[in-house]
Design a protein around this motif. Structure first.
Motif, short mmCIF file in Angstrom:
data_model
loop_
_atom_site.label_atom_id
_atom_site.label_comp_id
_atom_site.label_asym_id
_atom_site.label_seq_id
_atom_site.Cartn_x
_atom_site.Cartn_y
_atom_site.Cartn_z
N TYR A 7 0.68 -1.26 0.13
CA TYR A 7 0.06 0.06 -0.18
C TYR A 7 1.13 1.33 -0.59
N LEU A 11 0.79 3.95 -2.76
CA LEU A 11 -0.26 5.25 -2.15
C LEU A 11 1.17 6.03 -3.12
N THR A 80 -9.94 3.45 -5.43
CA THR A 80 -8.64 4.13 -5.66
C THR A 80 -8.57 5.65 -6.40
N ILE A 83 -8.53 8.37 -3.65
CA ILE A 83 -7.36 8.69 -3.09
C ILE A 83 -6.73 9.49 -4.64
N TYR A 124 3.11 2.40 -9.50
CA TYR A 124 1.80 2.58 -8.66
C TYR A 124 0.80 0.67 -8.97
#
Length: 202
Positions: A7, A11, A80, A83, A124
């Protein structure tokens, strides 16, 4: 711990990718086809930020994908998009004072932004966590219409460019560059960074 590192990598990639996307928008050379829609909607209507339009349009993309597949909406992909939308708005705020003058400066910075986006995307995508809704929709089109992934991507990019033009999005030579060079760029950076990314999450 391994999942936590995935993660973090995920991010970090989105953080870098979002920076590159907003930096590209400051050059007025063009942005990626999907981004062009959201920047255009924000500019045309002004009722929501670019990041919020990203979230809204991502939901529409997921609804279309779910309708085609006859399945429930992929909530993880929607997370997603939330974010990404938040990071885009963050970078728009941070880079708001930036003004790029001169044709040469604009194109040089655009090239830098293109590289930054490809690096961010390569990071990513590496952990194989839930994809961005537009990427998911592309795969759905590929499967539904029995297309090659390259043709599915070209179809999606073409649709996005048309919609972006309708809403006066920042479509230009840079948009074509994103459409043509992003795939090879991701492959290049994953080949360069892959062993380090794999080591980090192992």
């Amino acid at each position: 711990m391994k999942d936590f590192k995935k993660y973090v990598e995920f991010l970090l990639g989105i953080f870098i990718m979002s920076f590159g996307a907003v930096l590209a928008s400051k050059t007025n050379v063009g942005v990626a086809p999907w981004d062009a829609i959201n920047f255009g909607l924000s500019k045309t209507f002004g009722i929501m930020s670019t990041g919020r339009w990203i979230i809204f349009c991502s939901l529409i993309a997921l609804i279309i994908a779910a309708f085609i597949e006859k399945k429930f909406i992929k909530i993880t992909s929607f997370i997603t998009s939330i974010i990404i939308g938040l990071f885009i708005d963050f970078w728009i705020y941070v880079l708001n004072p930036l003004v790029i003058n001169g044709v040469l400066s604009k194109y040089l910075i655009f090239v830098v932004a293109l590289v930054i986006v490809s690096i961010g995307l390569s990071i990513y995508l590496f952990p194989n966590l839930p994809a961005y809704p537009i990427d998911h929709l592309m795969v759905v089109f590929k499967n539904k219409f029995n297309l090659k992934i390259m043709h599915a991507k070209l179809l999606m990019d073409g649709i996005c460019v048309i919609v972006a033009l309708l809403f006066k999005g920042p479509v230009g030579i840079g948009t074509i560059s994103f459409a043509l060079l992003m795939g090879p760029g991701i492959n290049l950076w994953q080949s360069i960074l892959g062993k380090y990314l794999k080591k980090f999450i192992s």
